[in-house]
Design a protein around this motif. Sequence first.
Motif, PDB file in Angstrom:
ATOM      1  N   THR A  59       0.808  -1.215   0.000  1.00 23.45           N
ATOM      2  CA  THR A  59       0.000   0.000   0.000  1.00 23.45           C
ATOM      3  C   THR A  59       0.842   1.266   0.000  1.00 23.45           C
ATOM      4  OG1 THR A  59      -0.118  -0.140   2.390  1.00 23.45           O
ATOM      5  CG2 THR A  59      -1.952  -1.078   1.168  1.00 23.45           C
ATOM      6  N   GLY A  60       2.139   1.156   0.240  1.00 18.54           N
ATOM      7  CA  GLY A  60       2.992   2.335   0.298  1.00 18.54           C
ATOM      8  C   GLY A  60       2.898   3.071   1.617  1.00 18.54           C
ATOM      9  N   LEU A  61       2.110   2.543   2.552  1.00 20.62           N
ATOM     10  CA  LEU A  61       1.973   3.217   3.846  1.00 20.62           C
ATOM     11  C   LEU A  61       3.110   2.792   4.781  1.00 20.62           C
ATOM     12  CD1 LEU A  61      -1.865   2.841   4.448  1.00 20.62           C
ATOM     13  CD2 LEU A  61      -0.633   4.662   3.314  1.00 20.62           C
ATOM     14  N   ALA A  62       3.249   3.545   5.860  1.00 19.79           N
ATOM     15  CA  ALA A  62       4.299   3.220   6.826  1.00 19.79           C
ATOM     16  C   ALA A  62       3.798   3.550   8.215  1.00 19.79           C
ATOM     17  CB  ALA A  62       5.562   4.016   6.529  1.00 19.79           C
TER      18      ALA A  62
ATOM     19  N   GLN B  19      -5.627   7.609  -0.994  1.00 18.84           N
ATOM     20  CA  GLN B  19      -4.242   7.147  -0.863  1.00 18.84           C
ATOM     21  C   GLN B  19      -3.369   8.208  -0.214  1.00 18.84           C
ATOM     22  OE1 GLN B  19      -2.873   4.356  -1.261  1.00 18.84           O
ATOM     23  NE2 GLN B  19      -4.333   3.150  -2.443  1.00 18.84           N
ATOM     24  N   LEU B  23      -0.902   8.203   3.170  1.00 19.75           N
ATOM     25  CA  LEU B  23       0.511   8.578   3.138  1.00 19.75           C
ATOM     26  C   LEU B  23       0.807   9.681   4.152  1.00 19.75           C
ATOM     27  CD1 LEU B  23       2.573   7.273   1.354  1.00 19.75           C
ATOM     28  CD2 LEU B  23       2.442   9.197  -0.192  1.00 19.75           C
ATOM     29  N   GLN B  39       6.995  11.524   2.876  1.00 23.07           N
ATOM     30  CA  GLN B  39       6.624  11.367   1.475  1.00 23.07           C
ATOM     31  C   GLN B  39       5.293  12.049   1.217  1.00 23.07           C
ATOM     32  OE1 GLN B  39       6.467   7.112   1.045  1.00 23.07           O
ATOM     33  NE2 GLN B  39       8.598   7.017   0.435  1.00 23.07           N
ATOM     34  N   MET B  61       0.797   4.633  -8.023  1.00 25.09           N
ATOM     35  CA  MET B  61       1.009   5.361  -6.776  1.00 25.09           C
ATOM     36  C   MET B  61       2.499   5.513  -6.492  1.00 25.09           C
ATOM     37  SD  MET B  61      -0.399   4.678  -3.010  1.00 25.09           S
ATOM     38  CE  MET B  61       0.565   5.160  -1.583  1.00 25.09           C
TER      39      MET B  61
END
Lengths: 138, 117
Positions: A59-62, B19, B23, B39, B61
């Motif tokens: 998901t690109g989350l952290a 999304q 982030l 980011q 993405m």
Amino acid sequence: MAGQPLTVFQVAGRAMSAQLVRMNTTASNLANAGGVASSADAAYRTIKPVFQTEYDKATGLATVDVKQIVQAGEAPTKRYDPTNPQADADGNVWENAVDETRELVDMMETARGYQNDVQVMNTAKSLVLDTLKLGQGS
Amino acid sequence: MANDSLFGVHAAALEVRSQRMGLLASNIANASTPGYKAQDIDFQQALSAAENDGGFDAQAMQASTKYRVPLETSMDGNTVDLSTEQTAFAENAIAYQTTLSFLNGRIGQITRALKGE
């Protein structure tokens, strides 16, 4: 929990847990401030959590996890105090190694971080609830 | 989904906004993690990718996710500036809600047309 893709709620929730661990270590440190012990080994030393980012590739989350809790800061200081009941044969006591100012600053930063995470979660919750109600207003 | 003219640009916009919220939440969560680099999503690029290349997938993405240029350096290598992140998060939440109300308006419009009111 591992293996599943992260959601924004897990991101904020796990960050809140990490900040809570930090708050607990700060509370332990402050509770032991000003205490003395009979030897350098028995004296309390400041403990600190080590934060580590946990990335989710899918998901690109952290989010953030506490990797470990370590002893940090100065060594206990020796003080000559023969009247103290905890003094050793030479009349020395060791003061617990806690920097109270630093702990209080840490506590404020932790509280701020926790509040931010709560706010993120609240905003995300209300947006998701609004999305669920999509098309029902008409 | 991308060429769905029913909701126009708003379906893709909602996806990108969602999304981006995740982030920015990650940035706020890592505000005190040493070495973490903040980011953000390039919204323009992400939206055009979502519109043209058939949906906003993980690849799109990743391509539109950029590292934030820090305003000031910190000793522990963390580049999260809380005020910047909070502002961006609030702005993004409002934009998400705006998109939602556009969608709601469209749905209401079509419902009225179907009912023949």
